[in-house]
Design a protein around this motif. Structure first.
Motif, short mmCIF file in Angstrom:
data_model
loop_
_atom_site.label_atom_id
_atom_site.label_comp_id
_atom_site.label_asym_id
_atom_site.label_seq_id
_atom_site.Cartn_x
_atom_site.Cartn_y
_atom_site.Cartn_z
N TYR A 35 52.03 49.01 48.54
CA TYR A 35 51.92 48.25 49.77
C TYR A 35 53.09 48.59 50.68
O TYR A 35 54.19 48.89 50.23
N ASP A 56 41.33 53.09 44.82
CA ASP A 56 41.00 52.60 46.15
C ASP A 56 42.05 53.07 47.14
O ASP A 56 43.21 53.27 46.79
N PHE A 90 56.32 48.05 48.52
CA PHE A 90 56.16 47.36 47.25
C PHE A 90 55.16 48.09 46.37
O PHE A 90 54.15 48.62 46.84
N ARG A 99 38.21 48.24 35.90
CA ARG A 99 38.41 48.62 37.29
C ARG A 99 37.83 47.58 38.23
O ARG A 99 38.35 47.33 39.29
N GLU A 100 36.75 46.92 37.82
CA GLU A 100 36.12 45.93 38.68
C GLU A 100 37.06 44.78 38.99
O GLU A 100 36.99 44.18 40.03
N ASN A 101 37.92 44.45 38.05
CA ASN A 101 38.82 43.32 38.24
C ASN A 101 40.25 43.77 38.50
O ASN A 101 41.18 43.02 38.31
N ALA A 102 40.41 45.01 38.91
CA ALA A 102 41.74 45.60 38.96
C ALA A 102 42.68 44.93 39.95
O ALA A 102 43.87 45.17 39.92
N TYR A 103 42.18 44.10 40.87
CA TYR A 103 43.07 43.49 41.83
C TYR A 103 43.59 42.14 41.37
O TYR A 103 44.41 41.56 42.03
N ASN A 104 43.13 41.65 40.25
CA ASN A 104 43.53 40.33 39.84
C ASN A 104 44.97 40.30 39.36
O ASN A 104 45.43 41.23 38.72
N GLU A 105 45.65 39.25 39.65
CA GLU A 105 46.98 38.97 39.11
C GLU A 105 47.89 40.19 39.16
O GLU A 105 48.34 40.70 38.13
N GLN A 106 48.13 40.64 40.36
CA GLN A 106 49.06 41.74 40.55
C GLN A 106 50.48 41.22 40.46
O GLN A 106 50.82 40.20 41.04
N PHE A 108 54.29 42.09 41.38
CA PHE A 108 54.98 42.95 42.33
C PHE A 108 56.39 43.30 41.87
O PHE A 108 57.07 42.51 41.22
N PHE B 34 43.64 34.99 46.35
CA PHE B 34 44.92 34.91 45.65
C PHE B 34 45.97 34.23 46.51
O PHE B 34 46.00 34.43 47.72
N TYR B 36 50.16 33.86 46.83
CA TYR B 36 51.45 34.40 46.42
C TYR B 36 52.55 33.65 47.16
O TYR B 36 52.36 33.17 48.26
N PHE B 46 53.05 36.13 42.15
CA PHE B 46 51.69 35.63 41.97
C PHE B 46 51.71 34.14 41.62
O PHE B 46 52.48 33.69 40.78
N GLN B 98 36.71 48.76 46.88
CA GLN B 98 37.33 47.44 46.91
C GLN B 98 38.36 47.38 48.04
O GLN B 98 38.95 48.37 48.43
#
Lengths: 117, 112
Positions: A35, A56, A90, A99-106, A108, B34, B36, B46, B98
């Protein structure tokens, strides 16, 4: 607990130079995201990798490239730097095995502050 | 195009004064919302993931709720250490892949 590690923490470059930012994800995390956050702005998604493959792509400029290595660390390579590239960069990591849920609970990292003079 | 807005832009509360932050979104194919928390010069931390309308999650003084168009982050009896920027982000999926979009954030200040 181990967190996301980014290096360097601060970097100063001249216009038209190149820069390489490194990200070491949390152990056993398989997905890495990059990011860019300008002053007073919200983070802008650049690119992500899952299991060493680009998954992505966001608003990453053509002058930038990134990759994820066999040990899951990632590097963001930035060329022909411009003044507008000055920002906090970041890296985040996650691991849900899908991969479908790859954005969950990132989670940093602390960020790399890039200043282009 | 996916859009996320947050209000208010900034909020100043007295310690113990409860309030709510709003996150409104327009996305195609919402996969998750989400919350943050971000302190100055640090990476976002998070807090919650919400997946479907009607879902609620709580953590200490924070409670997040989700409807089909917006999410609220309720802060009960806040303390000065709750001062931070609270970011909302949405994950969506379309034919191109995505997408993950952050809102502009709400800057919360809790005064002792």
């Amino acid at each position: 607990a181990a967190g996301v590690i980014q290096s360097p923490r601060h970097l100063i470059k001249e216009k038209r130079e190149t820069a390489t930012l490194k990200c070491y994800p949390i152990p056993r995390h398989d997905t890495v995201y990059w990011y860019q956050q300008g002053p007073g702005q919200d983070p802008q998604f650049l690119i992500s990798f899952y299991e060493k493959m680009q998954s992505d792509k966001g608003s990453i400029p053509d002058r930038f490239s990134a990759q994820q290595f066999s040990d899951y660390h990632s590097e963001l390579n930035m060329s022909s730097l411009e003044l507008g590239d000055s920002a906090l960069y970041f890296c985040a990591s996650s691991s849900l095995g899908s991969r479908e849920n790859a954005y969950n609970e990132q989670f940093f990292g602390p960020g790399t502050r890039l200043t282009v003079l | 195009e996916d859009q996320v807005t947050q209000s208010p832009e900034a909020l100043r509360l007295q310690e113990g004064e409860s309030s709510s932050l709003n996150c409104s979104y327009t996305v195609s194919g919402l996969r998750g919302l989400f919350w943050y928390r971000q302190d100055p010069g640090k990476g976002p931390e998070f807090l919650f993931t919400l997946y479907s309308a009607g879902e609620e999650k709580e953590k200490e003084r924070l409670k997040a709720t989700l409807t089909k168009k917006e999410s609220f982050l309720h802060i009960t009896a806040p303390k000065p250490e709750d001062s931070a920027t609270y970011l909302c982000a949405v994950q969506s999926k379309d034919n191109y892949g995505q997408n993950f979009v952050f809102g502009p954030g709400t800057r919360l200040s809790v005064l002792p």
